[in-house]
Each structure stands twice: as structure tokens, then as C-alpha cells.
Write a protein that holds these residues in place. Structure first.
Motif, PDB file in Angstrom:
ATOM      1  N   LEU A  53     -13.294   3.114   5.450  1.00 41.41           N
ATOM      2  CA  LEU A  53     -12.792   1.904   5.097  1.00 41.41           C
ATOM      3  C   LEU A  53     -11.773   1.196   5.886  1.00 41.41           C
ATOM      4  N   ARG A  54     -11.952   0.206   5.606  1.00 43.84           N
ATOM      5  CA  ARG A  54     -11.946  -1.058   6.413  1.00 43.84           C
ATOM      6  C   ARG A  54     -10.318  -1.770   6.029  1.00 43.84           C
ATOM      7  N   MET A  55      -9.281  -2.371   5.691  1.00 43.74           N
ATOM      8  CA  MET A  55      -7.984  -2.528   4.952  1.00 43.74           C
ATOM      9  C   MET A  55      -7.402  -4.012   5.794  1.00 43.74           C
ATOM     10  N   GLY A  56      -7.442  -5.194   5.731  1.00 50.19           N
ATOM     11  CA  GLY A  56      -6.768  -5.532   6.386  1.00 50.19           C
ATOM     12  C   GLY A  56      -6.246  -6.618   5.254  1.00 50.19           C
ATOM     13  N   PRO A  57      -5.435  -7.565   5.197  1.00 50.09           N
ATOM     14  CA  PRO A  57      -3.711  -7.329   5.859  1.00 50.09           C
ATOM     15  C   PRO A  57      -3.675  -6.040   5.739  1.00 50.09           C
ATOM     16  N   HIS A  58      -2.428  -5.923   6.286  1.00 44.99           N
ATOM     17  CA  HIS A  58      -1.805  -4.355   5.520  1.00 44.99           C
ATOM     18  C   HIS A  58      -0.959  -4.525   6.371  1.00 44.99           C
ATOM     19  N   ARG A  59       0.486  -3.582   5.998  1.00 44.17           N
ATOM     20  CA  ARG A  59       2.146  -3.591   6.187  1.00 44.17           C
ATOM     21  C   ARG A  59       2.285  -1.950   6.571  1.00 44.17           C
ATOM     22  N   GLY A  60       1.437  -1.745   6.980  1.00 41.33           N
ATOM     23  CA  GLY A  60       1.390   0.253   7.591  1.00 41.33           C
ATOM     24  C   GLY A  60       1.362   0.891   7.143  1.00 41.33           C
ATOM     25  N   ILE A  61       1.505   1.814   7.564  1.00 36.44           N
ATOM     26  CA  ILE A  61       1.243   3.349   7.205  1.00 36.44           C
ATOM     27  C   ILE A  61       2.332   3.789   6.084  1.00 36.44           C
ATOM     28  N   LEU A  62       1.722   4.308   5.595  1.00 37.28           N
ATOM     29  CA  LEU A  62       3.762   5.274   4.245  1.00 37.28           C
ATOM     30  C   LEU A  62       3.149   6.407   4.342  1.00 37.28           C
ATOM     31  N   ALA A  63       2.056   6.633   4.882  1.00 33.12           N
ATOM     32  CA  ALA A  63       1.953   8.787   4.149  1.00 33.12           C
ATOM     33  C   ALA A  63       0.380   8.626   4.827  1.00 33.12           C
ATOM     34  N   TYR A  64       0.445   9.753   5.729  1.00 29.00           N
ATOM     35  CA  TYR A  64      -0.963   9.926   6.490  1.00 29.00           C
ATOM     36  C   TYR A  64      -0.538  11.578   6.677  1.00 29.00           C
ATOM     37  N   GLY A  65      -2.172  11.812   6.640  1.00 33.69           N
ATOM     38  CA  GLY A  65      -2.505  13.225   6.011  1.00 33.69           C
ATOM     39  C   GLY A  65      -4.352  14.095   6.240  1.00 33.69           C
ATOM     40  N   PRO A  66      -4.923  14.818   6.282  1.00 31.86           N
ATOM     41  CA  PRO A  66      -6.346  14.506   6.248  1.00 31.86           C
ATOM     42  C   PRO A  66      -7.370  14.390   4.975  1.00 31.86           C
ATOM     43  N   GLU A  67      -6.084  14.811   3.969  1.00 35.65           N
ATOM     44  CA  GLU A  67      -6.493  14.144   3.225  1.00 35.65           C
ATOM     45  C   GLU A  67      -6.270  12.932   1.977  1.00 35.65           C
ATOM     46  N   GLU A  68      -5.397  12.152   2.446  1.00 33.01           N
ATOM     47  CA  GLU A  68      -4.461  11.293   1.883  1.00 33.01           C
ATOM     48  C   GLU A  68      -4.108  10.540   2.966  1.00 33.01           C
ATOM     49  N   ILE A  69      -4.392   8.845   2.602  1.00 34.58           N
ATOM     50  CA  ILE A  69      -3.383   8.283   3.516  1.00 34.58           C
ATOM     51  C   ILE A  69      -2.976   7.157   2.557  1.00 34.58           C
ATOM     52  N   HIS A  70      -1.492   6.598   2.544  1.00 34.63           N
ATOM     53  CA  HIS A  70      -0.925   6.220   1.745  1.00 34.63           C
ATOM     54  C   HIS A  70      -0.693   4.520   3.155  1.00 34.63           C
ATOM     55  N   ILE A  71      -1.355   3.577   2.461  1.00 33.54           N
ATOM     56  CA  ILE A  71      -1.420   1.701   3.309  1.00 33.54           C
ATOM     57  C   ILE A  71       0.097   1.634   2.240  1.00 33.54           C
ATOM     58  N   SER A  72       1.002   0.088   2.687  1.00 29.37           N
ATOM     59  CA  SER A  72       1.309  -0.490   2.413  1.00 29.37           C
ATOM     60  C   SER A  72       0.493  -2.013   2.913  1.00 29.37           C
ATOM     61  N   GLY A  73       0.025  -2.165   1.686  1.00 30.93           N
ATOM     62  CA  GLY A  73      -0.932  -3.286   1.487  1.00 30.93           C
ATOM     63  C   GLY A  73       0.311  -5.150   0.390  1.00 30.93           C
TER      64      GLY A  73
ATOM     65  N   LEU B  89       1.116  -4.172  -3.255  1.00 32.12           N
ATOM     66  CA  LEU B  89       1.283  -2.019  -3.908  1.00 32.12           C
ATOM     67  C   LEU B  89       0.764  -1.491  -2.676  1.00 32.12           C
ATOM     68  N   VAL B  90      -0.122  -0.212  -3.213  1.00 29.25           N
ATOM     69  CA  VAL B  90      -0.217   0.665  -2.180  1.00 29.25           C
ATOM     70  C   VAL B  90      -1.731   1.069  -3.049  1.00 29.25           C
ATOM     71  N   VAL B  91      -2.482   0.863  -1.369  1.00 37.53           N
ATOM     72  CA  VAL B  91      -3.511   1.758  -1.322  1.00 37.53           C
ATOM     73  C   VAL B  91      -3.754   3.180  -0.940  1.00 37.53           C
ATOM     74  N   LEU B  92      -4.277   4.130  -1.826  1.00 39.99           N
ATOM     75  CA  LEU B  92      -3.765   5.779  -1.420  1.00 39.99           C
ATOM     76  C   LEU B  92      -5.645   5.972  -1.358  1.00 39.99           C
ATOM     77  N   VAL B  93      -5.764   6.354  -0.535  1.00 33.57           N
ATOM     78  CA  VAL B  93      -7.047   6.807   0.195  1.00 33.57           C
ATOM     79  C   VAL B  93      -6.912   8.539  -0.244  1.00 33.57           C
ATOM     80  N   ARG B  94      -7.785   8.967  -0.700  1.00 37.76           N
ATOM     81  CA  ARG B  94      -8.047  10.039  -1.051  1.00 37.76           C
ATOM     82  C   ARG B  94      -9.399  10.665  -0.048  1.00 37.76           C
ATOM     83  N   GLY B  95      -9.760  11.576   0.359  1.00 33.92           N
ATOM     84  CA  GLY B  95     -11.243  13.117   0.518  1.00 33.92           C
ATOM     85  C   GLY B  95     -10.552  13.378   1.688  1.00 33.92           C
ATOM     86  N   ALA B  96     -11.451  13.591   2.653  1.00 32.15           N
ATOM     87  CA  ALA B  96     -11.509  15.141   3.370  1.00 32.15           C
ATOM     88  C   ALA B  96     -11.588  14.560   5.069  1.00 32.15           C
TER      89      ALA B  96
END
Length: 92
Positions: free
Chosen positions: A37-57, A60-67
Motif C-alpha cells: 500500500l502506498r499513500m500520499g500525501p499523509h500527515r503521519g502515523i497515528l498507531a502502528y502494529g503488525p496487524e493495524e496501522i492508522h495513518i492521518s490523511g 480522514l484516517v486511513v486504517l490498514v488491517r492485515g498481518a
């Protein structure tokens, strides 16, 4: 008034041959298969983990789920996430 703004963005996007979301400052999200997944522009990472990443857009917030998710690259303009992506959600 909102209709006027949307009309203006649509006209400007046609005039400059640009996507309307680029003119509005909305983030662009590109998903390649289930592993990138590529995203731009962004305003930083709000939460980070191996199963969820929250990105400030911004608006809006983009929530990426996975493994096995990893932030592989990040510049002020764009970021790259790899792993097994199972869902992408947009939240206001």
C-alpha cells in the motif's frame, strides 16, 4: 455553497488535467495486490502494529488491517506499507 466548491474543483481538474482529489488535498491510496500500500500525501502515523496501522490523511484516517504489516518507507510526501493487507478503511 458546497456544490459551488465541488463544481470549481471539477472544472479546475479538467482545466489542468489533474484528478480532483489532488486539487482538494485528499490523500491518494494505491493498493497493489494484497501485499503493498502506498499513500500520499499523509500527515503521519497515528498507531502502528503488525496487524493495524492508522495513518492521518488530514480530514480522514486511513486504517490498514492485515498481518505482518511493516512501514517500509516514509517521506513527507508518501509512505509504503508491506505485509498481507486484508482491509483498508477510511474514517472521518
Amino acid at each position: 455553497m458546497v456544490g459551488d466548491k465541488e463544481g470549481l474543483l471539477a472544472r479546475a481538474s479538467r482545466m489542468f488535467d489533474l484528478p480532483a482529489d489532488a486539487l482538494a488535498g485528499a490523500p491518494r491510496v494505491e493498493v497493489v495486490g494484497d501485499g503493498e500500500l502506498r499513500m500520499g500525501p499523509h500527515r503521519g502515523i497515528l498507531a502502528y502494529g503488525p496487524e493495524e496501522i492508522h495513518i492521518s490523511g488530514g480530514n480522514l484516517v486511513v486504517l490498514v488491517r492485515g498481518a505482518g504489516l511493516e512501514l517500509r518507507a516514509m517521506t513527507p510526501e508518501e509512505l509504503l506499507i508491506t505485509g498481507t493487507i486484508t482491509a483498508v478503511e477510511f474514517m472521518r
